[in-house]
Scaffold this motif. Sequence first.
Motif, mmCIF file in Angstrom:
data_model
loop_
_atom_site.group_PDB
_atom_site.id
_atom_site.type_symbol
_atom_site.label_atom_id
_atom_site.label_comp_id
_atom_site.label_asym_id
_atom_site.label_seq_id
_atom_site.Cartn_x
_atom_site.Cartn_y
_atom_site.Cartn_z
ATOM 1 N N PRO A 32 0.834 -1.210 0.000
ATOM 2 C CA PRO A 32 0.000 0.000 0.000
ATOM 3 C C PRO A 32 0.866 1.257 0.000
ATOM 4 O O PRO A 32 1.980 1.244 0.531
ATOM 5 C CB PRO A 32 -0.802 -0.117 1.305
ATOM 6 N N SER A 33 0.353 2.318 -0.585
ATOM 7 C CA SER A 33 1.103 3.571 -0.603
ATOM 8 C C SER A 33 1.274 4.098 0.822
ATOM 9 O O SER A 33 0.336 4.062 1.614
ATOM 10 C CB SER A 33 0.364 4.610 -1.442
ATOM 11 N N PRO A 34 2.474 4.604 1.151
ATOM 12 C CA PRO A 34 2.678 5.204 2.478
ATOM 13 C C PRO A 34 1.736 6.387 2.713
ATOM 14 O O PRO A 34 1.523 6.788 3.859
ATOM 15 C CB PRO A 34 4.133 5.682 2.441
ATOM 16 N N ALA A 35 1.167 6.922 1.644
ATOM 17 C CA ALA A 35 0.238 8.048 1.790
ATOM 18 C C ALA A 35 -1.153 7.560 2.162
ATOM 19 O O ALA A 35 -2.006 8.352 2.586
ATOM 20 C CB ALA A 35 0.176 8.840 0.483
ATOM 21 N N ALA A 36 -1.392 6.232 2.039
ATOM 22 C CA ALA A 36 -2.753 5.714 2.217
ATOM 23 C C ALA A 36 -3.255 5.874 3.652
ATOM 24 O O ALA A 36 -4.440 6.114 3.876
ATOM 25 C CB ALA A 36 -2.803 4.249 1.809
ATOM 26 N N GLY A 37 -2.378 5.761 4.622
ATOM 27 C CA GLY A 37 -2.814 5.841 6.017
ATOM 28 C C GLY A 37 -3.021 7.264 6.516
ATOM 29 O O GLY A 37 -3.396 7.475 7.664
ATOM 30 N N ILE A 38 -2.752 8.212 5.641
ATOM 31 C CA ILE A 38 -2.844 9.613 6.069
ATOM 32 C C ILE A 38 -4.258 10.113 5.844
ATOM 33 O O ILE A 38 -4.817 9.958 4.764
ATOM 34 C CB ILE A 38 -1.807 10.463 5.284
ATOM 35 N N GLY A 39 -4.826 10.668 6.899
ATOM 36 C CA GLY A 39 -6.222 11.094 6.822
ATOM 37 C C GLY A 39 -6.403 12.311 5.925
ATOM 38 O O GLY A 39 -5.523 12.655 5.143
ATOM 39 N N GLU A 40 -7.536 12.947 6.056
ATOM 40 C CA GLU A 40 -7.849 14.123 5.248
ATOM 41 C C GLU A 40 -6.770 15.177 5.405
ATOM 42 O O GLU A 40 -6.360 15.511 6.511
ATOM 43 C CB GLU A 40 -9.185 14.720 5.701
ATOM 44 N N GLU A 41 -6.297 15.666 4.274
ATOM 45 C CA GLU A 41 -5.260 16.693 4.344
ATOM 46 C C GLU A 41 -5.889 18.061 4.114
ATOM 47 O O GLU A 41 -6.915 18.180 3.461
ATOM 48 C CB GLU A 41 -4.285 16.503 3.191
ATOM 49 N N GLU A 42 -5.212 19.073 4.619
ATOM 50 C CA GLU A 42 -5.558 20.448 4.250
ATOM 51 C C GLU A 42 -5.232 20.592 2.764
ATOM 52 O O GLU A 42 -4.173 20.144 2.327
ATOM 53 C CB GLU A 42 -4.673 21.422 5.022
ATOM 54 N N PRO A 43 -6.119 21.196 1.963
ATOM 55 C CA PRO A 43 -5.755 21.376 0.549
ATOM 56 C C PRO A 43 -4.505 22.264 0.428
ATOM 57 O O PRO A 43 -4.341 23.212 1.201
ATOM 58 C CB PRO A 43 -6.982 22.057 -0.056
ATOM 59 N N LEU A 44 -3.648 21.906 -0.533
ATOM 60 C CA LEU A 44 -2.420 22.685 -0.712
ATOM 61 C C LEU A 44 -2.734 23.974 -1.462
ATOM 62 O O LEU A 44 -3.668 24.022 -2.264
ATOM 63 C CB LEU A 44 -1.403 21.881 -1.529
ATOM 64 N N GLY A 45 -1.946 25.013 -1.223
ATOM 65 C CA GLY A 45 -2.066 26.239 -2.007
ATOM 66 C C GLY A 45 -1.624 25.961 -3.439
ATOM 67 O O GLY A 45 -0.978 24.945 -3.709
ATOM 68 N N VAL A 46 -1.945 26.890 -4.362
ATOM 69 C CA VAL A 46 -1.630 26.681 -5.780
ATOM 70 C C VAL A 46 -0.124 26.512 -5.983
ATOM 71 O O VAL A 46 0.331 25.592 -6.682
ATOM 72 C CB VAL A 46 -2.159 27.876 -6.628
#
Length: 214
Positions: A32-46
């Motif tokens: 599984p991707s190491p990013a998969a366990g990370i919950g909802e993220e703050e949207p990144l700026g442009v």
Amino acid sequence: MPESPSSPLDQWIAAADRALRTLAASAAASRPSPAAGIGEEEPLGVDEAREAVALMRVNHVGEVCAQALYDAQALAARSPELKAMFEQAAREEADHLAWTEERIRELGGRTSVLNPLWYGGAFAIGLAAARIGDRASLGFMAETERQVEQHLQGHLERLPESDVASRAIVAQMKDDEVRHADAATALGGAELPLPVRMAMRLAARVMTRTARYL
Ligand SMILES: [Fe+2]
Ligand SMILES: [Fe+2]
């Protein structure tokens, strides 16, 4: 004499098939991707998202090259053990390929349009290294992995702090590359001459600078 499991022609056809899969299809990960366990993220700026896409595109190109290198090295390895080792390395790198590709998509970016060129160049280099001999091929693998590790460390310093998902992927990739370098050295990889190491750095710089944009 036991019959070899497949003829050289079969092996080249299989290599061409893997090249097409790397370039044309979405890579499938076995972990599984190491990013998969990370919950909802703050949207990144442009600007943050743009920088993250550029860096992850560079990393994706690096993994396209890893597929090409290890495939070529497996094809030209003299010992069956080493051939199996390069095939295993390519499978592990396929995870990196899939994770970076997925992350680029999530960020709304695209992979490099020059991937066929990177693949072809890396395949030729891998074949040349492998033809010198197994110790040189292993030494080339160890040096490549060490340079990639340093490059990924640089990306951990440059990726936006808020891009936790990309950072998790790059951190895991870096750990894996350290393991790959150690394995190649432990199997008897020869230390490469300084001019070769410098040429590798130069080639990597051309690739990373170009892949940021194309
Ligand atoms: Fe990798
Ligand atoms: Fe690696």
